[in-house]
Design a protein around this motif. Structure first.
Motif, PDB file in Angstrom:
ATOM      1  N   ILE A  11      23.592   6.057 -26.233  1.00 54.86           N
ATOM      2  CA  ILE A  11      24.733   5.165 -26.033  1.00 54.86           C
ATOM      3  C   ILE A  11      24.657   4.039 -27.066  1.00 54.86           C
ATOM      4  O   ILE A  11      23.609   3.443 -27.270  1.00 54.86           O
ATOM      5  CB  ILE A  11      24.730   4.586 -24.609  1.00 54.86           C
ATOM      6  CG1 ILE A  11      24.840   5.717 -23.582  1.00 54.86           C
ATOM      7  CG2 ILE A  11      25.855   3.581 -24.424  1.00 54.86           C
ATOM      8  CD1 ILE A  11      24.692   5.247 -22.147  1.00 54.86           C
ATOM      9  N   GLY A  12      25.772   3.743 -27.716  1.00 52.03           N
ATOM     10  CA  GLY A  12      25.769   2.761 -28.804  1.00 52.03           C
ATOM     11  C   GLY A  12      25.202   3.353 -30.078  1.00 52.03           C
ATOM     12  O   GLY A  12      24.541   2.665 -30.866  1.00 52.03           O
ATOM     13  N   GLY A  15      25.570   1.974 -34.082  1.00 48.14           N
ATOM     14  CA  GLY A  15      24.975   0.769 -34.638  1.00 48.14           C
ATOM     15  C   GLY A  15      23.874   1.063 -35.635  1.00 48.14           C
ATOM     16  O   GLY A  15      23.364   2.188 -35.720  1.00 48.14           O
ATOM     17  N   ASP A  38      29.659   6.403 -28.915  1.00 52.76           N
ATOM     18  CA  ASP A  38      29.934   5.052 -29.381  1.00 52.76           C
ATOM     19  C   ASP A  38      31.347   4.659 -28.998  1.00 52.76           C
ATOM     20  O   ASP A  38      32.245   5.514 -28.893  1.00 52.76           O
ATOM     21  CB  ASP A  38      29.756   4.931 -30.897  1.00 52.76           C
ATOM     22  CG  ASP A  38      29.510   3.486 -31.321  1.00 52.76           C
ATOM     23  OD1 ASP A  38      28.364   3.016 -31.177  1.00 52.76           O
ATOM     24  OD2 ASP A  38      30.464   2.822 -31.763  1.00 52.76           O
ATOM     25  N   LEU A  39      31.519   3.367 -28.790  1.00 49.84           N
ATOM     26  CA  LEU A  39      32.817   2.824 -28.397  1.00 49.84           C
ATOM     27  C   LEU A  39      33.853   3.025 -29.485  1.00 49.84           C
ATOM     28  O   LEU A  39      34.976   3.481 -29.222  1.00 49.84           O
ATOM     29  CB  LEU A  39      32.659   1.336 -28.066  1.00 49.84           C
ATOM     30  CG  LEU A  39      33.927   0.526 -27.813  1.00 49.84           C
ATOM     31  CD1 LEU A  39      34.655   1.049 -26.590  1.00 49.84           C
ATOM     32  CD2 LEU A  39      33.580  -0.951 -27.636  1.00 49.84           C
ATOM     33  N   ASP A  60      33.741   4.473 -24.024  1.00 49.77           N
ATOM     34  CA  ASP A  60      32.977   3.320 -23.543  1.00 49.77           C
ATOM     35  C   ASP A  60      32.507   3.595 -22.120  1.00 49.77           C
ATOM     36  O   ASP A  60      33.174   3.202 -21.152  1.00 49.77           O
ATOM     37  CB  ASP A  60      33.839   2.058 -23.586  1.00 49.77           C
ATOM     38  CG  ASP A  60      33.071   0.815 -23.133  1.00 49.77           C
ATOM     39  OD1 ASP A  60      31.836   0.911 -22.980  1.00 49.77           O
ATOM     40  OD2 ASP A  60      33.715  -0.232 -22.923  1.00 49.77           O
ATOM     41  N   ASN A  80      19.515   3.807 -24.620  1.00 45.77           N
ATOM     42  CA  ASN A  80      20.518   2.753 -24.598  1.00 45.77           C
ATOM     43  C   ASN A  80      20.340   1.830 -25.802  1.00 45.77           C
ATOM     44  O   ASN A  80      19.404   1.039 -25.856  1.00 45.77           O
ATOM     45  CB  ASN A  80      20.390   1.948 -23.296  1.00 45.77           C
ATOM     46  CG  ASN A  80      21.393   0.811 -23.221  1.00 45.77           C
ATOM     47  OD1 ASN A  80      22.385   0.803 -23.937  1.00 45.77           O
ATOM     48  ND2 ASN A  80      21.141  -0.141 -22.340  1.00 45.77           N
ATOM     49  N   ALA A  82      23.069  -0.062 -26.749  1.00 46.94           N
ATOM     50  CA  ALA A  82      24.246  -0.911 -26.625  1.00 46.94           C
ATOM     51  C   ALA A  82      23.842  -2.268 -26.074  1.00 46.94           C
ATOM     52  O   ALA A  82      23.666  -2.426 -24.878  1.00 46.94           O
ATOM     53  CB  ALA A  82      25.282  -0.252 -25.712  1.00 46.94           C
ATOM     54  N   THR A  88      23.786  -5.345 -20.621  1.00 47.47           N
ATOM     55  CA  THR A  88      23.850  -3.885 -20.449  1.00 47.47           C
ATOM     56  C   THR A  88      22.569  -3.251 -19.927  1.00 47.47           C
ATOM     57  O   THR A  88      22.595  -2.108 -19.472  1.00 47.47           O
ATOM     58  CB  THR A  88      24.185  -3.202 -21.788  1.00 47.47           C
ATOM     59  OG1 THR A  88      23.066  -3.325 -22.688  1.00 47.47           O
ATOM     60  CG2 THR A  88      25.415  -3.816 -22.440  1.00 47.47           C
ATOM     61  N   ASP A 105      15.101   2.074 -24.311  1.00 52.80           N
ATOM     62  CA  ASP A 105      15.952   1.132 -25.016  1.00 52.80           C
ATOM     63  C   ASP A 105      15.117   0.340 -26.013  1.00 52.80           C
ATOM     64  O   ASP A 105      13.902   0.538 -26.130  1.00 52.80           O
ATOM     65  CB  ASP A 105      16.723   0.209 -24.059  1.00 52.80           C
ATOM     66  CG  ASP A 105      15.832  -0.756 -23.268  1.00 52.80           C
ATOM     67  OD1 ASP A 105      14.784  -1.191 -23.792  1.00 52.80           O
ATOM     68  OD2 ASP A 105      16.186  -1.076 -22.118  1.00 52.80           O
TER      69      ASP A 105
END
Length: 394
Positions: A11-12, A15, A38-39, A60, A80, A82, A88, A105
């Protein structure tokens, strides 16, 4: 764990740190069973991810708890990336625990780390058979594992002192918000303090090797001072950091102090405006030689012990993303033996650095030295400290 559709869901994933992680993971394993979310994908990040053979979607999941739970339930591991994690971290972690999905993460927010390690949440993860590895980047991440290796060698110690720098050119807007957050010191009980005046900042000077050189660093909030004494036989741990060059540090502090929500009520628009001011400074200041990233870790009692030190122009995204790739491969390959919510110092240093070699492009320039009365002494070989030959076979 029953078979899931995806080996890893990220997720994310668009970046900079996540992109470096995905590239590193692809060097070390087959990533065709991974999904990157990704968003809003940047075209170049989307193309780079798909070129690795990784599936991609644009959505999202954090905006819809049901969608987030559905996504974590489809994966063996959820990564993660994000941030900010004070918004988050527990959201994604709780969804992972609820769906019995392993978790990783790169959380570097001290005030987010504490609730993630809450005993109730840890017990829920243990009951679910979930391993949740939080803070698996550079610092925290590699720093924690180096400290573990030193403590394994030395035995219990009184103090760990961590000092680091990042180059201003590596401080993207999201990283700037995190850095400002670090000025709000966090106590072990979770109490968060306002940004200090400049005169009240605890400062010290550190001589980093390589391109970084002598720099002033200040005490900042970070996860290591909270996790190291919890998981290792260490009485206290301090964290000092800086953005270089020095004027960038002063500029960052001044804006953080001016818009600190702990000290005065500010709107999101004011925070955005402050970020824009720093971004304008960063992008228009006169060009100077790149200093890169510096790291010094002293593991000692009374100034005697071991010192790790490095200074190199390595981009921050690689320094963070590549250790995360190693952590993900360790989870995927069953080399993380603990269940519950854990910090990186729980990992086997030998297993981690063996895996890191698979995902890394090489280099790094980290040195190990004896620490004698607070001074750098004889240089030692890191391979002797970590004993890579003791790593678990794949």
């Amino acid at each position: 764990m029953t078979e899931r559709r995806w080996k890893v869901v990220v997720i994310g994933a668009g970046g900079a740190q996540a992109q470096a992680m995905l590239a590193g993971a692809a060097r070390g394993t087959d990533v065709s069973g991974w999904l990157a979310v990704d968003l809003r994908w940047r075209p170049e990040a989307l193309a780079a991810t798909q070129a690795l053979g990784i599936s991609t979607i644009e959505e999202d999941p954090l905006a819809d708890p049901g969608k987030l739970r559905e996504l974590t339930a489809s994966a063996e591991i959820v990564a993660n990336f994000a941030g900010p994690y004070y918004r988050t971290g527990t959201l994604v972690l709780d969804a992972a625990i609820d769906t019995r999905t392993h978790y990783l993460d790169i959380c570097d927010d001290a005030d987010a780390t504490l609730p993630m390690l809450d005993p109730v949440r840890t017990a829920a993860a243990e009951e679910a058979g979930v391993t949740a590895l939080v803070g698996m980047g550079s610092s925290p991440g590699t720093t924690n594992i180096l400290i573990r290796a030193a403590v394994d060698h030395l035995g219990p110690v009184e103090n760990v002192d961590i000092s680091w720098t990042v180059d201003v050119d590596d401080v993207a807007n999201a990283a700037l918000r995190h850095f400002w957050h670090c000025f709000n010191l966090v106590d072990p009980d979770g109490t968060t303090h306002p940004v200090s005046t400049w005169e009240d900042l605890e400062q010290r000077t550190v001589d980093f090797p390589g391109t970084v050189g002598r720099q002033v660093v200040v005490r900042l909030a970070h996860p290591e001072p909270l996790t190291i004494p919890r998981f290792l036989p260490v009485k206290s741990c301090g964290n000092f950091g800086a953005v270089t060059p020095y004027e960038s540090m002063v500029t960052a502090w001044g804006l953080a102090h001016a818009v600190d929500p702990q000290r005065t009520e500010v709107s999101e628009a004011t925070l955005d405006a402050a970020v824009a001011v720093f971004s304008h400074y960063r992008d228009t200041r006169p060009a100077t030689a790149r200093l890169g990233s510096g790291l010094q870790i002293d593991v000692h009692t009374g100034g005697n012990g071991l010192r790790f030190a490095s200074g190199a122009p390595t981009p921050m995204e690689d320094a963070t993303g590549i250790p995360a790739a190693a952590g993900l491969l360790m989870l995927q390959e069953g080399k993380v033996r603990d269940v519950g919510v854990i910090a990186p110092e729980v990992l086997s240093p030998a297993d981690f650095f063996t895996t890191l070699r698979r995902v890394s492009t090489g280099g790094g320039g980290l040195g190990l030295y004896r620490l004698e009365n607070g001074k750098t002494g004889e240089r030692l070989r890191i391979r002797d400290l970590i004993r890579l030959d003791t790593a678990t076979e794949s």
